[in-house]
Design a protein around this motif. Structure first.
Motif, PDB file in Angstrom:
ATOM      1  N   GLY A 291     -13.783   9.757 -99.247  1.00 44.20           N
ATOM      2  CA  GLY A 291     -14.993  10.174 -98.543  1.00 44.20           C
ATOM      3  C   GLY A 291     -14.975   9.850 -97.064  1.00 44.20           C
ATOM      4  N   ASP A 292     -14.069   8.951 -96.639  1.00 42.89           N
ATOM      5  CA  ASP A 292     -13.925   8.677 -95.210  1.00 42.89           C
ATOM      6  C   ASP A 292     -13.375   9.911 -94.501  1.00 42.89           C
ATOM      7  OD1 ASP A 292     -14.778   6.087 -95.571  1.00 42.89           O
ATOM      8  OD2 ASP A 292     -12.765   5.209 -95.552  1.00 42.89           O
ATOM      9  N   ARG A 293     -13.638   9.971 -93.206  1.00 45.23           N
ATOM     10  CA  ARG A 293     -13.059  11.030 -92.383  1.00 45.23           C
ATOM     11  C   ARG A 293     -12.199  10.364 -91.316  1.00 45.23           C
ATOM     12  NH1 ARG A 293     -16.260  16.182 -90.019  1.00 45.23           N
ATOM     13  NH2 ARG A 293     -16.934  16.092 -92.176  1.00 45.23           N
ATOM     14  N   LEU A 294     -10.909  10.639 -91.342  1.00 46.69           N
ATOM     15  CA  LEU A 294      -9.982  10.015 -90.406  1.00 46.69           C
ATOM     16  C   LEU A 294      -9.850  10.917 -89.189  1.00 46.69           C
ATOM     17  CD1 LEU A 294      -6.789   8.175 -91.555  1.00 46.69           C
ATOM     18  CD2 LEU A 294      -6.918   9.275 -89.339  1.00 46.69           C
ATOM     19  N   VAL A 295     -10.144  10.362 -88.002  1.00 49.06           N
ATOM     20  CA  VAL A 295     -10.209  11.189 -86.802  1.00 49.06           C
ATOM     21  C   VAL A 295      -9.153  10.827 -85.760  1.00 49.06           C
ATOM     22  CG1 VAL A 295     -12.656  11.686 -87.098  1.00 49.06           C
ATOM     23  CG2 VAL A 295     -11.962   9.677 -85.766  1.00 49.06           C
ATOM     24  N   GLU A 296      -8.501   9.666 -85.906  1.00 47.76           N
ATOM     25  CA  GLU A 296      -7.533   9.255 -84.894  1.00 47.76           C
ATOM     26  C   GLU A 296      -6.500   8.342 -85.534  1.00 47.76           C
ATOM     27  OE1 GLU A 296      -7.923   6.399 -81.114  1.00 47.76           O
ATOM     28  OE2 GLU A 296      -9.165   8.210 -80.940  1.00 47.76           O
ATOM     29  N   ALA A 297      -5.245   8.483 -85.111  1.00 50.88           N
ATOM     30  CA  ALA A 297      -4.167   7.625 -85.606  1.00 50.88           C
ATOM     31  C   ALA A 297      -3.236   7.304 -84.456  1.00 50.88           C
ATOM     32  CB  ALA A 297      -3.406   8.313 -86.734  1.00 50.88           C
ATOM     33  N   GLY A 298      -3.008   6.032 -84.227  1.00 53.59           N
ATOM     34  CA  GLY A 298      -2.108   5.617 -83.156  1.00 53.59           C
ATOM     35  C   GLY A 298      -2.545   6.101 -81.792  1.00 53.59           C
ATOM     36  N   GLY A 299      -3.852   6.231 -81.580  1.00 50.76           N
ATOM     37  CA  GLY A 299      -4.363   6.680 -80.292  1.00 50.76           C
ATOM     38  C   GLY A 299      -4.344   8.175 -80.098  1.00 50.76           C
ATOM     39  N   ARG A 300      -3.940   8.947 -81.115  1.00 48.64           N
ATOM     40  CA  ARG A 300      -3.900  10.404 -81.007  1.00 48.64           C
ATOM     41  C   ARG A 300      -4.894  11.025 -81.980  1.00 48.64           C
ATOM     42  NH1 ARG A 300       2.251  12.100 -81.644  1.00 48.64           N
ATOM     43  NH2 ARG A 300       2.365  10.208 -82.926  1.00 48.64           N
ATOM     44  N   VAL A 302      -6.492  13.334 -84.738  1.00 44.72           N
ATOM     45  CA  VAL A 302      -6.027  13.921 -85.999  1.00 44.72           C
ATOM     46  C   VAL A 302      -6.962  15.081 -86.327  1.00 44.72           C
ATOM     47  CG1 VAL A 302      -5.739  13.534 -88.467  1.00 44.72           C
ATOM     48  CG2 VAL A 302      -5.042  11.766 -86.851  1.00 44.72           C
ATOM     49  N   ASP A 303      -6.453  16.289 -86.228  1.00 40.01           N
ATOM     50  CA  ASP A 303      -7.258  17.480 -86.501  1.00 40.01           C
ATOM     51  C   ASP A 303      -6.916  18.122 -87.836  1.00 40.01           C
ATOM     52  OD1 ASP A 303      -8.629  17.364 -84.012  1.00 40.01           O
ATOM     53  OD2 ASP A 303      -6.878  18.250 -83.029  1.00 40.01           O
ATOM     54  N   THR A 304      -5.687  17.899 -88.324  1.00 35.79           N
ATOM     55  CA  THR A 304      -5.247  18.497 -89.576  1.00 35.79           C
ATOM     56  C   THR A 304      -4.436  17.480 -90.363  1.00 35.79           C
ATOM     57  OG1 THR A 304      -3.126  19.307 -88.730  1.00 35.79           O
ATOM     58  CG2 THR A 304      -5.045  20.748 -88.417  1.00 35.79           C
ATOM     59  N   PRO A 305      -4.271  17.686 -91.682  1.00 39.63           N
ATOM     60  CA  PRO A 305      -3.385  16.802 -92.441  1.00 39.63           C
ATOM     61  C   PRO A 305      -1.976  16.748 -91.860  1.00 39.63           C
ATOM     62  CG  PRO A 305      -4.739  18.082 -93.954  1.00 39.63           C
ATOM     63  CD  PRO A 305      -5.008  18.625 -92.568  1.00 39.63           C
ATOM     64  N   ALA A 306      -1.501  17.876 -91.314  1.00 39.25           N
ATOM     65  CA  ALA A 306      -0.169  17.898 -90.725  1.00 39.25           C
ATOM     66  C   ALA A 306      -0.064  16.937 -89.539  1.00 39.25           C
ATOM     67  CB  ALA A 306       0.197  19.312 -90.293  1.00 39.25           C
ATOM     68  N   ASP A 307      -1.148  16.804 -88.755  1.00 33.41           N
ATOM     69  CA  ASP A 307      -1.140  15.861 -87.634  1.00 33.41           C
ATOM     70  C   ASP A 307      -0.892  14.441 -88.126  1.00 33.41           C
ATOM     71  OD1 ASP A 307      -1.701  17.869 -85.803  1.00 33.41           O
ATOM     72  OD2 ASP A 307      -3.871  17.540 -85.865  1.00 33.41           O
ATOM     73  N   LEU A 308      -1.591  14.071 -89.195  1.00 37.22           N
ATOM     74  CA  LEU A 308      -1.438  12.714 -89.710  1.00 37.22           C
ATOM     75  C   LEU A 308      -0.049  12.510 -90.305  1.00 37.22           C
ATOM     76  CD1 LEU A 308      -2.718   9.978 -90.184  1.00 37.22           C
ATOM     77  CD2 LEU A 308      -3.594  10.816 -92.372  1.00 37.22           C
ATOM     78  N   GLN A 309       0.478  13.510 -90.998  1.00 39.33           N
ATOM     79  CA  GLN A 309       1.826  13.398 -91.551  1.00 39.33           C
ATOM     80  C   GLN A 309       2.854  13.149 -90.458  1.00 39.33           C
ATOM     81  OE1 GLN A 309       1.763  17.166 -93.708  1.00 39.33           O
ATOM     82  NE2 GLN A 309       1.942  16.063 -95.624  1.00 39.33           N
ATOM     83  N   ARG A 310       2.749  13.904 -89.381  1.00 37.51           N
ATOM     84  CA  ARG A 310       3.710  13.756 -88.280  1.00 37.51           C
ATOM     85  C   ARG A 310       3.609  12.356 -87.665  1.00 37.51           C
ATOM     86  NH1 ARG A 310       6.376  17.241 -84.491  1.00 37.51           N
ATOM     87  NH2 ARG A 310       5.626  19.047 -85.623  1.00 37.51           N
TER      88      ARG A 310
END
Length: 354
Positions: A291-300, A302-310
């Motif tokens: 239910g959480d919404r992840l919006v940023e990873a490592g300072g970048r 995250v707009d799509t699941p592919a962004d987080l995978q990369r």
């Protein structure tokens, strides 16, 4: 079985289907060796890839022609959007094709189309929107039972059994139709099509081989890799034409950091919605919840699941990754701590998460 006799036999096939467990480098190393042996018999070879949809065909052509570097290939093919498994697992195959000028063919269809065919039925999609591919042949009862078992143990699969099975059949049919299309286009001297496909689509002649036979391609033997301790004691002649023992272990396995979440695009707003958290995962230890919404990873962003995978795949094992998530309308930061070795059993389904 004598290997030389086997490969001489395979040289006369219409297609040869090589199975794999997607995240096992030892399976991909076996595939490259098998491709080399087949290429020695049949230089007029084409390699078909389950990993990418037909829309990526121009990118595959450019790759073989040497017009793209690795990063360009990943970006232009939308690798992380379509597949998501670590590309380091597949570089040996892709470079083999490039070095030997072997055409690559995208076997799959867009995931949304496959899902639509499975959930709504083939009559709901005009023929020109599905590349003219006909509806799949009815599966064997054993394959249906296998898929129901997969559904029962897969936390991210849709709960409707008919929809799940329909989606898998659409996937099988699309790949089979692409292989049959290459053979048909070859006229009187078609190339040998070697399919790189997940083993679950191939075992016992179910899945893709069954759909190929319905399309008139009956000489399409299946080869499978299996981790072996040197004692080939299990005999199951219906499983495949041949089973190759491969040495397991982590020597060549890329260290792929795994967060351990299932994701989807939210209906509105930014970020990705967390659908589920894998047990004993990095995400669970970080306090991430369904239910959480992840919006940023490592300072970048995250707009799509592919962004987080990369982003996650670029993390060095043994380091930390700061994440920003939204919960109940409020943003907070959590820290994902990745171990030195990836955790067994924490790999999510392709395209669903990381």
């Amino acid at each position: 079985m004598d290997a030389a006799e086997l490969f001489a036999e395979l040289a006369g096939a219409d297609a040869v289907l090589l199975g794999e467990t997607h995240n096992r480098m030892d399976h991909h190393r076996w595939q490259v060796g098998t491709l080399a042996a087949l290429h020695g018999q049949r230089p007029d070879m084409v390699i078909g890839l389950e990993m990418l949809p037909r829309s990526a065909q121009p990118v595959l052509d450019d790759w073989v022609a040497g017009e793209l570097d690795e990063e360009q290939f990943l970006q232009e093919s939308d690798w992380y959007e379509h597949w998501g498994f670590n590309p380091r697992l597949y570089w040996p195959i892709l470079h083999f094709a490039r070095v030997h000028d072997v055409p690559l063919v995208a076997l799959n269809a867009e995931r949304d189309l496959v899902r639509r065919l499975g959930h709504e039925g083939w009559d709901s999609v005009p023929a020109d929107e599905r590349d003219g591919v006909s509806a799949p042949a009815e599966p064997a009862e054993a394959y249906r039972e296998y898929l129901e078992e997969v559904l029962a143990r897969h936390p991210a699969a849709p709960g409707d059994s008919d929809a799940f099975i329909g989606t898998q059949l659409a996937w099988d049919r699309m790949m089979a139709a692409a292989i049959a299309g290459v053979i048909e286009a070859g006229g009187d001297e078609p190339p040998l099509v070697v399919g790189i496909i997940g083993s679950g689509h191939l075992e016992y002649g179910h899945g893709v081989p069954h759909q190929l036979a319905d399309l008139g391609v009956v000489n399409a033997p299946v080869l499978l890799p299996r981790e072996s301790d040197g004692a080939c004691t299990r005999q199951d002649p219906e499983l495949a034409r041949a089973v190759f023992g491969v040495q397991g272990g982590e020597r060549f396995q890329p260290l792929t950091p795994i967060l351990g979440v299932q994701m989807q695009h939210p209906e509105e707003g930014e970020g990705v919605e967390i659908r589920g958290v894998m047990p004993d995962s990095v995400a669970g230890a970080a306090g991430i919840e369904s239910g959480d919404r992840l919006v940023e990873a490592g300072g970048r962003a995250v707009d799509t699941p592919a962004d987080l995978q990369r982003i996650v795949q670029a993390v060095t094992p043994g380091t930390w990754l700061p994440l920003v998530l939204e919960r109940n309308g409020e943003r907070q930061q959590v820290i994902a701590r990745f171990p030195w070795q990836e955790s067994a059993g924490a790999r999510p389904a392709a395209g669903n998460g990381h």
